[in-house]
Design a protein around this motif. Structure first.
Motif, PDB file in Angstrom:
ATOM      1  N   VAL A   1       6.701  -2.755  -4.512  1.00 18.33           N
ATOM      2  CA  VAL A   1       5.588  -2.083  -3.833  1.00 18.33           C
ATOM      3  C   VAL A   1       4.382  -2.069  -4.754  1.00 18.33           C
ATOM      4  O   VAL A   1       4.503  -2.104  -5.977  1.00 18.33           O
ATOM      5  CB  VAL A   1       5.945  -0.629  -3.441  1.00 18.33           C
ATOM      6  N   LEU A   2       3.222  -2.037  -4.138  1.00 20.64           N
ATOM      7  CA  LEU A   2       1.993  -1.789  -4.877  1.00 20.64           C
ATOM      8  C   LEU A   2       1.763  -0.287  -4.849  1.00 20.64           C
ATOM      9  O   LEU A   2       1.756   0.325  -3.778  1.00 20.64           O
ATOM     10  CB  LEU A   2       0.805  -2.502  -4.243  1.00 20.64           C
ATOM     11  N   THR A   3       1.584   0.307  -6.012  1.00 19.18           N
ATOM     12  CA  THR A   3       1.364   1.748  -6.062  1.00 19.18           C
ATOM     13  C   THR A   3      -0.071   2.038  -6.476  1.00 19.18           C
ATOM     14  O   THR A   3      -0.601   1.440  -7.409  1.00 19.18           O
ATOM     15  CB  THR A   3       2.364   2.442  -6.999  1.00 19.18           C
ATOM     16  N   ILE A   4      -0.697   2.947  -5.717  1.00 16.89           N
ATOM     17  CA  ILE A   4      -2.122   3.244  -5.856  1.00 16.89           C
ATOM     18  C   ILE A   4      -2.297   4.747  -5.956  1.00 16.89           C
ATOM     19  O   ILE A   4      -1.683   5.498  -5.189  1.00 16.89           O
ATOM     20  CB  ILE A   4      -2.907   2.729  -4.627  1.00 16.89           C
TER      21      ILE A   4
ATOM     22  N   TYR B   1       0.841  -1.206   0.000  1.00 13.23           N
ATOM     23  CA  TYR B   1       0.000   0.000   0.000  1.00 13.23           C
ATOM     24  C   TYR B   1       0.873   1.252   0.000  1.00 13.23           C
ATOM     25  O   TYR B   1       1.253   1.768   1.056  1.00 13.23           O
ATOM     26  CB  TYR B   1      -0.947   0.032   1.201  1.00 13.23           C
ATOM     27  N   THR B   2       1.194   1.743  -1.201  1.00 11.85           N
ATOM     28  CA  THR B   2       1.974   2.973  -1.336  1.00 11.85           C
ATOM     29  C   THR B   2       1.394   3.824  -2.460  1.00 11.85           C
ATOM     30  O   THR B   2       0.521   3.390  -3.216  1.00 11.85           O
ATOM     31  CB  THR B   2       3.448   2.681  -1.677  1.00 11.85           C
ATOM     32  N   SER B   3       1.920   5.023  -2.570  1.00 14.25           N
ATOM     33  CA  SER B   3       1.612   5.881  -3.717  1.00 14.25           C
ATOM     34  C   SER B   3       2.907   6.180  -4.472  1.00 14.25           C
ATOM     35  O   SER B   3       3.032   7.220  -5.119  1.00 14.25           O
ATOM     36  CB  SER B   3       0.949   7.188  -3.253  1.00 14.25           C
ATOM     37  N   TYR B   4       3.841   5.243  -4.382  1.00 15.66           N
ATOM     38  CA  TYR B   4       5.153   5.430  -5.003  1.00 15.66           C
ATOM     39  C   TYR B   4       5.022   5.699  -6.499  1.00 15.66           C
ATOM     40  O   TYR B   4       4.390   4.936  -7.236  1.00 15.66           O
ATOM     41  CB  TYR B   4       6.011   4.180  -4.776  1.00 15.66           C
TER      42      TYR B   4
END
Length: 1017
Positions: free
Chosen positions: A158-161, A95-98
């Protein structure tokens, strides 16, 4: 060893892998080296449960080629000796916004009119908060600075959202390599992202959590309908929404209650969400476990509060204090209950705290194997990416971390992070001088010196009474130190020296300026004991936690009260039945019901309560309440019958307990009065400590809130709000007529479709299901009942005529301060009244209110109740009822019925509650005085035969709560003394103590108040 390892890193930095951009032309010579590497003699965790000693890892072309204890080093491979080091699979943050843009902040201006429709051009959804067409992969750009920050923490993927809106679109799984975007994307659509926050949408709807839930539910229905009716409507958003529903669904929630609420939506439509929580899940463990969901947890544990000032300490709620203490145990508690967890760096302003806080979680009981699983295997499995990341097996991405030792040891350092076969240096191995030394300074007696802390920041620390305390500084292998030889600390000895391999030596200056030689030799046995003492002190920290309370709020109990067989003897019993008021009578409560009412009763094994001089009544029923809710109004549209108050019941709000202390046992939680047709009601029993679903009154008929007057036409708002229809009382009538006309047409369309044969249905599109019209259709079918906020005679007449015209019934007019003018018409239609006792003159439309209103309606034959509409007034409804005796001469028994039996009749619950009759629910109050006296006080309030309030237990509860506060304050003071960070004491923002009113918008949070035109009381 240090220099050799650094040289290996330098060579590694030159290594290239051949995961090249195959479709991209290159400017310059081609380099096709495979990056063949072998890492030998390491402790390797192939996965979270498979540990290999003296093992070898071989990688090539950015992939794992082989791993094991008998792996031969391939010819031509570059070899790195990792003896004494530990290799872990690269961590996965789900759960990131990378790499994706930060969503814009939702703008708001008091001078701008509300926005009713979407401003997004194109064939998209009608609501801007629904944006499933957003794809993170299309917005993604490699961010080398952010990637480096995450790599230092051990993350390789990472998962980016794009974290904006309720339906947030597709999330992408990417690596943290410094490469081109098309090289680092592992899964372009790995998950669908959801929340209950409308994000940057400038549309008014939804303005509440219940509105967000309703919008999400309607979107699921619309997407299902659209998939079968694309010839009728092309909708890019709904098409994308259906596609995303095939992927794992990650739902971000702001607290544990919203997780439980959202889970019900997922269950309704057949989706199992993965929840990204906020760290308070342990406070509702049974309900969280029952969601059957995995939870993505942050490690954003709160700092201790600065409570040195006693007045500041009073500002901090006990729930905040307990959360500070217990939050680090959240992961351990969830794992113990069998809940799958994964960790994220989300919500950490200072991401460097991730590893220390993760290690803190293990010291609070989280097994290290489970912690590693949550960093690697579980997030990969949740995203269906097990073949790429999360383990170190043949063919998987060469994502791994090299650590100096056990990852969960606070002294361990991450040295390298390899991502897709490319090495990135994280830190160097510092010399580690920690341990217990025997210090000899000149001819002085020997002393013990403990160097503790971390290799990067060593310090002198006392772990036993005879251990030296002072200040120490290390630069490379050079040491300087001062300590006071006497307890008064007025004189000091200063030392300087260097490391000898077995300890330190050098020169010291004594307090009299004399220079002498000194030595400090490492004591292996004492060093090992000091390590054991330190480990023991860390483990003890988790063992000293307080207990969970139900609810997790002020006046919560460590154990919920239980039902007993109770015999109340020799009291004045107000039956509200034909027997009336009985002197010196008994009441038997058994199995949650009233077993008997009479004289000279007995029961084996019953708990006997002497009721001499006391009064026993049915529990008070509040027909119009707004307690225990996270939001009252979804006031953005004229008709919001799709929203449900049951979706936002908050069982932790202290007004539940306070009203039990006032004798209230049942409340109807109504939507506010911001629109002509509001939301669906929730009827609850005040079972303090039970979860929201267990507060619901089983088998109660469903109700809904309507409203008339100033509020719905927004005359109490500023001029820019003159865009929403209706703006006049005439318009309110047309809204009602139009809504029910649409509901009738909707009913007919459904009925016509249901009459078709199976073959005909296959050829005929089903009508679109509309949650708003579903509720109105239930009214037309006498399956849902109206409680209508009302004041003025003309409008009351209007709604009765509209009801006659459209074929529905009004169950209750609430407030109805001009009811005395229309009581005969209400009586003719069997409409009840729920009014105030003596409220008047607080706004223009109540200028004709009189305190005789309730008595007049009662005398005409209208079923009349007195309600609160106010959290404070609800604690004194017995006194409000007594006012009808003064204003109108109502008998004392009829006055009591206005807050007991009559509201039960209005809510269709008089067969269960409202009077003391054998077989009814044991909702009973024992009063110390005549129940209509201003001196009356409940001594016990039973709900279903359980004493949820007891005045003597309350005293004990308050005493225990103060003791617990003091314990936590002392613990926070000790934390500050140890140098831990603290935060300023501030009042609670959890909403447990908030008081909402009919006119309030949103949830009552600070943000909502800023957006509200008024906060009226």
């Amino acid at each position: 060893m240090k220099k050799v390892f650094l040289s290996v890193l330098a060579v590694a930095a030159l290594s290239l892998q051949s995961r090249a951009q195959e479709t991209f032309p290159r400017n310059g010579v081609y380099d096709e080296r495979s990056g063949l590497r072998a890492f030998t003699n390491a402790t390797i965790f192939v996965d979270y449960q498979t540990k290999l000693e003296n093992a070898t890892l071989v990688i090539k072309d950015g992939k794992v080629v082989a791993v094991g204890t008998k792996v031969a080093v391939p010819q031509g491979a570059m070899v790195t000796d990792l003896k004494g080091k530990t290799v872990y699979p690269g961590f996965v943050d789900p759960y990131t916004s990378y790499g994706v843009p930060t969503p814009p902040t939702r703008s708001f201006s008091f001078n701008s009119p509300p926005q009713a429709e979407s401003k997004k051009e194109g064939a998209f959804n009608w609501n801007q908060a629904i944006r499933p067409e957003t794809n993170a992969v299309e917005l993604f750009k490699v961010d080398t600075k952010a990637a480096e920050e995450l790599r230092k923490l051990g993350f390789g993927a990472v998962l980016t959202i794009h974290q904006d809106g309720i339906s947030r679109g597709g999330a992408s799984l990417v690596t943290l390599a410094n490469k081109k975007e098309n090289q680092v994307i592992l899964l372009d659509k790995a998950a669908g992202a959801l929340s209950l926050d409308k994000g940057s949408s400038t549309q008014e709807y939804p303005s509440s959590i219940m509105g967000s839930i309703a919008l999400l539910r309607q979107t699921y229905l619309d997407a299902q309908w659209n998939a079968k009716n694309q010839d009728k409507e092309q909708n890019i958003s709904l098409k994308a929404f259906n596609e995303l529903n095939r992927l794992p669904q990650i739902m971000e929630v702001s607290n544990k209650l919203n997780a439980v609420r959202a889970d019900k939506v997922g269950d309704e439509f057949g989706y199992q969400y993965i929840f990204k929580g906020q760290g308070d899940e342990y406070q509702m463990l049974p309900q969280i476990k029952a969601t059957n969901a995995a939870y993505i947890l942050n490690v954003n544990f709160p700092d201790a509060y600065n409570v040195e000032d006693p007045y500041d300490a009073r500002r901090v709620g006990i729930e905040e204090m307990k959360h500070w203490e217990m939050a680090p145990a959240n992961p351990a508690m969830l794992v113990k209950e069998g809940v799958a967890i994964a960790f994220t760096t989300a919500d950490l302003k200072d991401k460097s705290k991730f590893l220390p806080n993760l290690r803190k979680a293990t010291s609070y009981g989280l097994p290290e194997q489970e912690a590693l699983k949550a960093l690697t295997f579980t997030p990969a499995k949740l995203l269906k990416a097990e073949k790429y990341v999360g383990s170190l097996r043949e063919g998987m991405e060469a994502n791994f971390v090299v650590a100096s030792g056990n990852l969960f040891d606070p002294t361990t350092m991450l040295l390298e992070n390899w991502v897709q076969g490319q090495g990135y240096k994280v830190s160097e191995t510092p010399a580690d001088f920690r341990g217990v030394y025997t210090l000899k300074v000149g001819s002085q007696p020997e002393r013990r010196m403990l160097i503790s802390g971390t290799p990067e920041k060593p310090e002198l620390k006392v772990v036993a009474q005879d251990t030296l305390k002072g200040n120490l500084s290390l630069s490379g292998e050079l040491l300087t130190m001062t300590f006071a030889p006497a307890k008064n600390g007025k004189e000091s000895i200063r030392l300087t020296g260097w490391y000898t391999g077995k300890g330190f030596q050098g020169e010291a200056q004594l307090p009299d300026a004399q220079m002498v030689k000194w030595t400090a030799l490492l004591s292996e046995a004492d060093t090992q004991q000091a390590k054991r003492d330190t480990a023991r002190s860390r483990s003890n920290e988790a063992l000293n936690l307080g207990k969970l309370t139900f609810p997790f709020a002020a006046f919560g109990r460590t154990e919920l009260p239980k039902a007993e067989t109770v015999l109340i003897k020799n009291a004045t019993v107000w039956t509200n039945e034909k027997e009336g008021k009985i002197q010196n009578a008994d009441v038997l409560l058994k199995n949650g019901k009233i077993a008997q009412v009479g004289k000279n009763l007995s029961a084996n094994g019953a708990k006997v309560i002497d009721g001499t001089g006391k009064h026993v009544t049915p529990g008070i029923i509040d027909e119009h309440s707004h307690i225990a809710l996270d939001g009252v109004n979804e006031g953005t549209q004229a008709v919001t019958s799709e929203v449900r108050m049951a979706d936002v019941v908050n069982h932790e709000q202290v007004n539940i307990y306070r009203q039990l202390a006032g004798g209230v046992t049942t409340s109807q939680l109504l939507h506010g009065s911001a629109n002509p047709i509001g939301g669906q009601s929730a009827i609850i029993k005040l079972r303090w400590g039970q979860a929201p679903e267990k507060l619901m009154f089983e088998g109660a008929d469903p109700f809904i809130k309507f409203a008339l007057g100033e509020n719905v036409k927004q005359s109490n708002r500023s001029p820019q709000y003159n865009v929403r229809f209706p703006q006049t009382r005439m318009g309110v009538e047309q809204v009602m007529v139009d809504a029910f006309q649409r509901a009738k047409e909707y009913q007919k369309a459904l009925a016509d479709y249901n009459k078709l044969s199976k073959s005909q249905k296959a050829k005929t599109p089903a009508p679109r299901r509309d949650l708003e019209l579903d509720a109105l259709s239930e009214i037309l079918k006498d399956e849902r009942f109206i409680t209508c906020h009302s004041y003025v005679q003309s409008e009351i007449n209007m709604l009765m005529k509209v009801a006659d015209q459209m074929g529905f019934k009004v169950n209750t007019f609430t407030h109805i301060l001009e009811g005395y003018k229309v009581a005969d018409k209400m009586k003719a239609r069997n409409i009840g009244a729920s009014t105030f006792s003596d409220w008047w003159a607080y706004k223009m439309e109540v200028k004709d209110a009189i305190p005789y209103n309730a008595a007049i309606m009662h005398n005409v034959g209208v079923t009349t109740a007195i309600n609160s509409d106010d959290a404070e007034m609800a604690r004194r409804l017995n006194q409000e009822a007594a006012k009808t005796m003064k204003y109108g001469g109502v008998s004392e028994e009829d006055a009591l019925k206005m807050v007991t039996l009559n509201p039960a009749k209005l809510l269709h619950l008089d067969d269960k509650v409202g009077s003391l009759k054998a077989g009814k629910d044991a909702d009973v109050v024992i009063w110390n005085e005549h129940p209509l006296s201003i001196y009356a006080r409940p001594e016990k309030t039973f709900v279903d035969g359980i004493a949820y309030f007891d005045v003597e237990q309350d005293k004990q509860l308050q005493l225990e709560q103060e003791k617990e506060r003091l314990r936590l304050i002392n613990k926070m003071l000790a934390a500050k003394a140890r140098g831990e960070r603290t935060q300023a004491a501030a009042p609670s923002r959890r909403g447990a103590d908030q008081v909402l009113h009919c006119e309030d918008l949103g949830t009552g949070s600070e943000e909502t108040y800023q957006e509200s035109e008024y906060h009226q009381k």
